[in-house]
Design a protein around this motif. Structure first.
Motif, PDB file in Angstrom:
ATOM      1  N   GLN A 128       1.924  -8.350   1.810  1.00 10.37           N
ATOM      2  CA  GLN A 128       2.466  -8.499   3.157  1.00 10.37           C
ATOM      3  C   GLN A 128       2.166  -9.909   3.665  1.00 10.37           C
ATOM      4  O   GLN A 128       1.004 -10.304   3.767  1.00 10.37           O
ATOM      5  CB  GLN A 128       1.837  -7.463   4.087  1.00 10.37           C
ATOM      6  CG  GLN A 128       2.074  -6.024   3.633  1.00 10.37           C
ATOM      7  CD  GLN A 128       1.371  -5.030   4.525  1.00 10.37           C
ATOM      8  OE1 GLN A 128       1.893  -4.631   5.558  1.00 10.37           O
ATOM      9  NE2 GLN A 128       0.162  -4.633   4.130  1.00 10.37           N
ATOM     10  N   ASP A 135       0.748  -4.048   0.091  1.00  9.96           N
ATOM     11  CA  ASP A 135       1.745  -3.207   0.743  1.00  9.96           C
ATOM     12  C   ASP A 135       1.611  -1.805   0.145  1.00  9.96           C
ATOM     13  O   ASP A 135       2.272  -1.463  -0.832  1.00  9.96           O
ATOM     14  CB  ASP A 135       3.147  -3.779   0.498  1.00  9.96           C
ATOM     15  CG  ASP A 135       4.251  -2.923   1.105  1.00  9.96           C
ATOM     16  OD1 ASP A 135       3.948  -1.871   1.696  1.00  9.96           O
ATOM     17  OD2 ASP A 135       5.430  -3.301   0.952  1.00  9.96           O
ATOM     18  N   LEU A 136       0.735  -1.015   0.734  1.00  9.25           N
ATOM     19  CA  LEU A 136       0.440   0.301   0.165  1.00  9.25           C
ATOM     20  C   LEU A 136       1.662   1.212   0.159  1.00  9.25           C
ATOM     21  O   LEU A 136       1.876   1.965  -0.804  1.00  9.25           O
ATOM     22  CB  LEU A 136      -0.708   0.958   0.930  1.00  9.25           C
ATOM     23  CG  LEU A 136      -2.078   0.289   0.784  1.00  9.25           C
ATOM     24  CD1 LEU A 136      -3.113   1.005   1.640  1.00  9.25           C
ATOM     25  CD2 LEU A 136      -2.513   0.263  -0.673  1.00  9.25           C
ATOM     26  N   ALA A 137       2.452   1.165   1.206  1.00  7.21           N
ATOM     27  CA  ALA A 137       3.651   2.011   1.252  1.00  7.21           C
ATOM     28  C   ALA A 137       4.624   1.633   0.147  1.00  7.21           C
ATOM     29  O   ALA A 137       5.225   2.508  -0.501  1.00  7.21           O
ATOM     30  CB  ALA A 137       4.318   1.893   2.623  1.00  7.21           C
ATOM     31  N   GLY A 138       4.794   0.338  -0.076  1.00  7.41           N
ATOM     32  CA  GLY A 138       5.680  -0.118  -1.139  1.00  7.41           C
ATOM     33  C   GLY A 138       5.187   0.269  -2.517  1.00  7.41           C
ATOM     34  O   GLY A 138       5.971   0.679  -3.387  1.00  7.41           O
ATOM     35  N   GLU A 140       3.191   2.810  -3.224  1.00  7.74           N
ATOM     36  CA  GLU A 140       3.318   4.269  -3.352  1.00  7.74           C
ATOM     37  C   GLU A 140       4.754   4.669  -3.667  1.00  7.74           C
ATOM     38  O   GLU A 140       4.998   5.543  -4.511  1.00  7.74           O
ATOM     39  CB  GLU A 140       2.833   4.956  -2.082  1.00  7.74           C
ATOM     40  CG  GLU A 140       2.841   6.475  -2.159  1.00  7.74           C
ATOM     41  CD  GLU A 140       2.140   7.142  -0.994  1.00  7.74           C
ATOM     42  OE1 GLU A 140       1.955   8.379  -1.055  1.00  7.74           O
ATOM     43  OE2 GLU A 140       1.767   6.445  -0.041  1.00  7.74           O
ATOM     44  N   ALA A 141       5.702   4.023  -3.023  1.00 16.53           N
ATOM     45  CA  ALA A 141       7.112   4.341  -3.272  1.00 16.53           C
ATOM     46  C   ALA A 141       7.512   3.981  -4.699  1.00 16.53           C
ATOM     47  O   ALA A 141       8.243   4.748  -5.361  1.00 16.53           O
ATOM     48  CB  ALA A 141       8.001   3.599  -2.273  1.00 16.53           C
ATOM     49  N   ASP A 170      -8.031  -0.568   0.300  1.00 20.09           N
ATOM     50  CA  ASP A 170      -6.646  -0.560  -0.161  1.00 20.09           C
ATOM     51  C   ASP A 170      -6.587  -0.472  -1.689  1.00 20.09           C
ATOM     52  O   ASP A 170      -5.737   0.234  -2.252  1.00 20.09           O
ATOM     53  CB  ASP A 170      -5.919  -1.811   0.311  1.00 20.09           C
ATOM     54  CG  ASP A 170      -5.696  -1.824   1.818  1.00 20.09           C
ATOM     55  OD1 ASP A 170      -5.971  -0.797   2.471  1.00 20.09           O
ATOM     56  OD2 ASP A 170      -5.241  -2.858   2.341  1.00 20.09           O
ATOM     57  N   ARG A 173      -7.310   2.942  -2.713  1.00 22.61           N
ATOM     58  CA  ARG A 173      -6.148   3.789  -2.468  1.00 22.61           C
ATOM     59  C   ARG A 173      -5.149   3.699  -3.616  1.00 22.61           C
ATOM     60  O   ARG A 173      -4.592   4.709  -4.057  1.00 22.61           O
ATOM     61  CB  ARG A 173      -5.482   3.391  -1.146  1.00 22.61           C
ATOM     62  CG  ARG A 173      -4.189   4.129  -0.826  1.00 22.61           C
ATOM     63  CD  ARG A 173      -4.392   5.632  -0.733  1.00 22.61           C
ATOM     64  NE  ARG A 173      -3.140   6.299  -0.430  1.00 22.61           N
ATOM     65  CZ  ARG A 173      -2.927   7.597  -0.665  1.00 22.61           C
ATOM     66  NH1 ARG A 173      -3.868   8.352  -1.213  1.00 22.61           N
ATOM     67  NH2 ARG A 173      -1.767   8.145  -0.358  1.00 22.61           N
TER      68      ARG A 173
END
Length: 364
Positions: A128, A135-138, A140-141, A170, A173
């Motif tokens: 980011q 970018d954890l959401a990215g 994960e996706a 992070d 995660r």
């Protein structure tokens, strides 16, 4: 196309190799382009057994590094720098043409290069830019996408070429997201330069996560880039999987001798003293660099280098090269337009650097 070109594996016919500091630049009297230590020192080696092949894994060396890193002997593998670890991990766990690696640029270029050589796709989930964090959401996706087959995730921490530190929670995660599906490889080439490395390293969690790998090297803080010694730290199952793929004699005997000396308590104290001096020089540069009017921004650093965005990276590079100072242009990296990376040198080298930068400032 020549017959030699036609013999190449198709995906390598237009392959672009990694532009290492020595490969891309030459000359100069002050080298601040490869994140090397400015401090060298002499070691004594024996040549009596050079007629013999070296050990496959020198147990004394591995034990010395295990003691230094706070891990178990069975969790250590030694080899030719971190680059060989990257290659081994991809060759061992990624099926060519099918599996993928995941990286978070801007980051070290050899992850993608090694994947390309092995005919593996690289999935990029950029850091980011607002804070240069994962970018954890990215991630994960990408891991959840049924069209992907990510086997290895590479995370450089402290970051190269940024120089900042990623949040440990992070990284944990990501390790949890990859459990049972992929390895998470944390490249800690610059760990010695952070505050309290023993409480920062992910090596503390090897017993907790069976998919965690930590890469280390003697090339940076130890000032031993020339002997090409690195270590892979992981649980025994991962080490046992990598060992059959490793070259029969990965480290020359003289490299092992020097590395073992460097890991003695006395030499580790010297390394620590040198690291403290480099950090002090880094902090002085972090104060001085933003004062130049052509500097747009400076990334806070916990390493032995500093990344800054300038008005004209090419002009600055040429100006410094004309003065005998080699820097590293990182402008081709994602999100790093007109960015230059400067290795922290010796006090004398840094003083000369600032003199040269000041003359560029007056001409800008």
């Amino acid at each position: 196309m020549s017959w030699i070109q036609s013999m190449l594996r198709p995906h390598l016919r237009s392959f672009t190799p990694y532009a290492s500091a020595r490969r891309s630049m030459s000359g100069g009297s002050i080298w601040l382009n490869a994140n090397e230590s400015p401090f060298g020192r002499a070691y004594s080696v024996s040549t009596a057994d050079l007629n013999r092949y070296p050990d496959f894994q020198n147990q004394a060396l591995n034990q010395a590094y295990a003691d230094y890193a706070g891990v178990q002997l069975k969790q250590v593998m030694s080899h030719r720098g971190s680059d060989e670890s990257i290659e081994l991990l991809i060759r061992t766990f990624c099926e060519p043409g099918r599996d993928q690696i995941l990286i978070c640029p801007p980051t070290y270029g050899m992850y993608a290069i090694s994947a390309a050589i092995n005919h593996n796709e690289t999935i990029t989930i950029p850091l980011q830019q607002k804070n240069w964090q994962l970018d954890l959401a990215g991630i994960e996706a990408a891991l959840a996408d049924p069209n992907n087959s990510v086997k290895v995730v590479f995370i450089c921490n402290p970051s190269n070429p940024l120089g900042n530190q990623l949040r440990q929670q992070d990284i944990e995660r990501v390790v949890a997201l990859c459990a049972g599906k992929a390895l998470v490889v944390v490249d800690e080439a610059y760990i010695e330069f952070v505050d309290a490395p023993a409480t920062t390293t992910m090596a503390r969690y090897l017993d907790q996560y069976d998919n965690l790998v930590v890469m280390r090297t003697l090339s940076k803080a130890f000032g031993l880039a020339g002997i090409r010694v690195g270590f892979t730290l992981a649980n025994q199952a991962i080490v046992d999987a990598l060992l059959p793929v490793l070259a029969p004699y990965p480290l020359p005997d003289v490299s092992v001798q020097i590395a073992r000396q460097a890991l003695t308590l006395d030499e580790r104290l010297v390394t620590r003293q040198n690291t403290i001096e480099i950090v002090a020089e880094r902090e002085a540069l972090l104060i001085a660099l933003p004062t130049f009017p052509w500097v747009r921004s400076v990334v806070p650093s916990v390493t032995n280098f500093i990344l800054l965005q300038v008005e004209n990276a090419n002009a600055l590079m040429q100006h410094c090269q004309d003065a005998g100072i080699l820097l590293r242009n990182q402008s081709a990296q994602l999100g790093l337009s007109d960015c230059v990376r400067i290795t922290v040198g010796s006090p004398e080298e840094n003083e000369r650097l600032l003199e040269v930068l000041a003359s560029f400032s007056s001409a800008a």
